[in-house]
Design a protein around this motif. Structure first.
Motif, PDB file in Angstrom:
ATOM      1  N   SER A   1     -23.885 -22.219  90.700  1.00  0.00           N
ATOM      2  CA  SER A   1     -23.817 -20.756  90.677  1.00  0.00           C
ATOM      3  C   SER A   1     -25.221 -20.204  90.472  1.00  0.00           C
TER       4      SER A   1
ATOM      5  N   ALA B   1     -23.379 -14.965  91.686  1.00  0.00           N
ATOM      6  CA  ALA B   1     -22.525 -15.686  92.635  1.00  0.00           C
ATOM      7  C   ALA B   1     -21.984 -16.890  91.885  1.00  0.00           C
TER       8      ALA B   1
ATOM      9  N   ASP C   1     -19.402 -20.107  91.426  1.00  0.00           N
ATOM     10  CA  ASP C   1     -18.584 -21.132  92.080  1.00  0.00           C
ATOM     11  C   ASP C   1     -17.504 -21.574  91.106  1.00  0.00           C
TER      12      ASP C   1
ATOM     13  N   SER D   1     -15.246 -18.667  95.597  1.00  0.00           N
ATOM     14  CA  SER D   1     -16.502 -18.035  95.206  1.00  0.00           C
ATOM     15  C   SER D   1     -16.187 -16.659  94.634  1.00  0.00           C
TER      16      SER D   1
ATOM     17  N   GLU E   1     -13.009 -11.896  94.016  1.00  0.00           N
ATOM     18  CA  GLU E   1     -13.030 -13.176  94.713  1.00  0.00           C
ATOM     19  C   GLU E   1     -13.436 -12.967  96.164  1.00  0.00           C
ATOM     20  N   TYR E   2     -14.412 -13.713  96.593  1.00  0.00           N
ATOM     21  CA  TYR E   2     -14.907 -13.605  97.961  1.00  0.00           C
ATOM     22  C   TYR E   2     -13.822 -14.096  98.915  1.00  0.00           C
TER      23      TYR E   2
ATOM     24  N   TYR F   1     -19.056 -20.153 100.972  1.00  0.00           N
ATOM     25  CA  TYR F   1     -19.829 -19.794  99.802  1.00  0.00           C
ATOM     26  C   TYR F   1     -20.272 -18.340  99.852  1.00  0.00           C
ATOM     27  N   LEU F   2     -20.161 -17.691  98.721  1.00  0.00           N
ATOM     28  CA  LEU F   2     -20.573 -16.291  98.616  1.00  0.00           C
ATOM     29  C   LEU F   2     -22.039 -16.107  99.000  1.00  0.00           C
TER      30      LEU F   2
END
Length: 398
Positions: free
Chosen positions: A85, A102, A104, A111, A130-131, A136-137
């Motif tokens: 992160s 960001a 994880d 993400s 939440e992405y 991955y964001l």
């Protein structure tokens, strides 16, 4: 080398985003137990998320943000994996310390975008979304914030220019915009111009997104990809707060964790990309003279394709939307028209298909691929017979 796949699209260009070892990145003095500041990712020679913000080099702020993130838990009680992160921005807005992380969360393969506010040397997570793209964001280029003064956006190092909902360029300071006027319950466009990089040799003139409105509640992520602009057209005139409601298209299918619903998590029906609409017919209700339009809304989620129907009455009437239905050969929607709830049945691609409804059921609308009937008082079954198979769906009752 990091490999990332978005649903329906292999993002080959992102293979050029290399995760470099901490000793080679911008955070060489970072201790193992602390969050990195920035993110160790490169697109060619360009840092995608370099350390930014006036407090990016403040060790005390980094330690306090790390402690707050370590204490945070997702709606299903999973924790952040700190080594994967990073703090994307750390500074102050209007004199108030702010950090954007960001995060994880491996237990959910998710993400999260964590927004932290500082006070008296301590930080707390004040917003968490939440992405919705299952990647991955840190591969996104525009991230949304919601502050007391309204919406702002944080941009990656690949963004050259960002256009707001009014089509005008937003001023960027250390990657962060000023306050952007975004209505509470209406979708508005946000468009980024991306610089030429190794993964995008010609850059990208228009990386289109839709902001679903400032009233979007956590953990729902408010930005939806809109590469073709179809989403902007599809959601024109629709109340996104109604769409996001538990009975609306975007909020009506809850996420299940194991064998139970997880109501605090992002709904499985929450949109990710490819929102589009198509006209399916007309309908006159309540003794009116002018027919309204029936439309089918489709969109992609991380759980697959979802659909719903929208009835737009003639004139200035308020549109009516159904809950979501997963993509099926026979789509069945409950349309909650006030005083006259309906069942709308649609199908595509088979001219020889034959729809059967329960005996005595009046067909208010009937045309190829579309039948509308009154909502049955009890549970009833409808069937669509094709040359290969018969499909059954049920609706009605409570």
């Amino acid at each position: 080398m990091a490999s990332v796949r978005r649903r329906g699209t292999t993002v080959a260009a992102l293979l050029a985003l290399l995760l470099v070892a901490p000793a080679c990145g911008p955070v060489t003095s970072r201790q193992v137990h602390e969050l990195r500041v920035g993110y160790d990712s490169l697109d060619g020679t360009r840092a995608v998320w370099p350390p930014r913000g006036a407090l990016a080099g403040d060790a005390a702020a980094t330690a306090a943000v790390t402690e707050a993130v370590r204490a945070w838990r997702s709606p299903i009680d999973d924790r952040v994996h700190l080594p994967s992160s990073g703090i994307l921005w750390s500074g102050a807005v209007d004199g108030v310390p702010l950090a954007l992380v960001a995060a994880d969360v491996p237990g959910e393969s998710a993400s999260w975008l964590l927004q932290l506010t500082g006070r008296d040397g301590r930080y707390e997570v004040t917003r968490a979304s939440e992405y919705t793209d299952p990647g991955y964001l840190v591969y996104a280029d525009v991230l949304p914030l919601r502050l007391p003064d309204g919406r702002r956006y944080l941009t990656s190092g690949r963004v050259e220019r960002l256009l707001g909902p009014d089509g005008r360029a937003l001023m960027l300071t250390d990657g962060l915009t000023g306050t952007v006027k975004v209505p509470d319950c209406r979708a508005v466009p946000v468009t980024a111009t991306l610089r030429a990089t190794e993964s995008l040799p010609r850059g990208r003139a228009a990386d289109r997104l839709l902001d679903l409105g400032a009233a979007t509640v956590d953990p729902r992520y408010p930005l939806v990809r809109d590469d073709t602009g179809s989403g902007r057209r599809a959601l024109d005139g629709l109340d996104t707060c109604v769409l996001a409601d538990e009975q609306g298209p975007f909020g009506s299918i809850p996420r299940r964790i194991g064998d139970r619903d997880a109501p605090r998590s992002v709904p499985e029906s929450w949109p990710m990309e490819k929102v589009a609409v198509r006209a399916i017919g007309e309908m006159t209700l309540g003794g009116g003279n002018d027919p309204g339009d029936l439309e089918q809304l489709t969109w992609e989620t991380d759980a697959g394709t979802m659909t719903a129907v929208v009835y737009r009455p003639a004139g200035d009437g308020t549109p009516v939307v159904s809950p979501a239905d997963r993509s099926n050969p026979l789509q069945t929607y409950v349309l909650p028209v006030p005083g006259q709830p309906l069942v709308v049945l649609t199908w595509r691609g088979n001219r020889d298909a034959s729809l059967s409804v329960p005996p005595g059921t009046p067909r208010l609308v009937e045309r190829p691929g579309l039948v509308v009937v009154p909502m049955p008082a009890s549970r009833q079954t409808f069937s669509l017979a094709t040359a290969e198979k018969t499909y059954y769906r049920s609706a009605g009752g409570r």
